[in-house]
Enzyme design. Sequence first.
Site, PDB file in Angstrom:
ATOM      1  NE  ARG A  77      -3.576  -2.231   2.740  1.00 26.51           N
ATOM      2  CZ  ARG A  77      -4.765  -2.376   2.168  1.00 26.51           C
ATOM      3  NH1 ARG A  77      -5.240  -1.395   1.416  1.00 26.51           N
ATOM      4  NH2 ARG A  77      -5.475  -3.471   2.338  1.00 26.51           N
ATOM      5  CB  THR A 282     -14.087 -10.726  -4.530  1.00 27.83           C
ATOM      6  OG1 THR A 282     -12.994 -11.411  -3.938  1.00 27.83           O
ATOM      7  CG2 THR A 282     -13.774  -9.237  -4.568  1.00 27.83           C
TER       8      THR A 282
END
Length: 471
Positions: A77, A282
């Site tokens: 990230r 998902t």
Amino acid sequence: MTMIYKRAKILATIGPATHSSEKVEHMIKAGANGIRLNFSHGSYDDRLEQIAWVREASKKLGKPVAILQDLQGPKIRLGALKDNHFDVKKGDKITLDHALAEHDGSSTLPVQYNLAAKVQVGEPVYIFDGKVRTHVVEISSETAIVLEVENDGYVMSKKGLNLPDTDFSGDVITPKDYQDIDWGIDKDIDYVSLSFVQSAHDIEVLRGYLGEKGSDAQIIAKIETKSAIDPAELERIVEASDGVMVARGDLAVEVGAEIVPVVQRQIISLCQKHAKLSIVATQMMSSMVDNPEPTRAEVSDVSTAVILGADCVMLSDETANGTYPIETIESMKRIIIYTEAHVPIHSLTTPMEIDTHSAAIGAAAMDLAEHMKATAIVDETKSGATAQRIAAHRPFRPIISVTSSARVAQQLALLYANKSFVKPDGEKAGLNLANELVESGFFPHGSTFVLVSGRQPGLKGATDTIRVRTI
């Protein structure tokens, strides 16, 4: 049969929207067969409460429930950005520097991983779920890389990066993952899910570590990288793991959304071939984060996974952060039951014939149950292997598994068509349970059962007997 049951199972994620004992009980009552703990978020104190709530509700409802520890893995990230926003335009050069402590608004951005040690010039780097596409043009220092932006857009603090062509071998299990694994060793966890798996070796490393720590948790491989879907490597991953999750979010960013449905089918087929658990995950019902009803596309998505014969379908944000977590589970259950009632579901491939009692007995029990039009298959199991082999054939009738191990009963809670019960080992454990279920009205009088057992109750791998009984 007097009961209505679903053969495909539901794995639901706990989060702020469901963080209470009442909500957890409602999730399980609504149809959740397993609870996912996402270790990318939350504290250990939260996890202790959640595990206790699951076990309390499971005991109260008389329903074994699986707990899955989902490790964060090497999720790369950006760091915190000034004003939580940075605009980019096509042709811009931006630098990602692991050594940068604070962003000052310039084109040098902090990143939470030292990419300079891994990337090569020319490799793609996708930021913010692929909304900003870039490629590496320079490794400018031991901690920094320079990217050229390929489209206009913007990035925000802590947004993820995907690097589909970068080799992260050796770094799949992170220090945080090891810390989380160590914490969970004695916390009654049934499955450990490994994120960003690249090869079967990653599974072998985790299995070795769990073994050293004395854990009996099974391993789920999350398929979400380009390297993992190489056909030969994918089958090796399936063989090495106890189950596979199709993690469609990051996978779509890495390889392209159009590839994901085909990979999903391949994974479900391979799991059936090797008698391993398959989980489709998902955005299955993502609109229900904010809306009380799913879209037609979402209904079709869930139904398709059921028709393909997935063991389990998973809810993430829908139950972790959504406004309608219980309604989402109820809606998913209705879709599963209606699909299974109206579409014949068959294994996508013939389960692989292996030279074990469980494989041979499982195939024979399935054939006999079909021929006799049995009400159910009752399986006495110590490890769950025979139940897994039977389920790989995708039976229309339920598999009733009786085991003396609470861990095995909980792990089997996610298995296709399986309903598990914890009972002491004994020569007539399966027959006694069948009688109990008929007497309680679970099955009607006159039900025919195919009973699968061993002459040495409680011994792993000793399944060697099939009987037929009408009660």
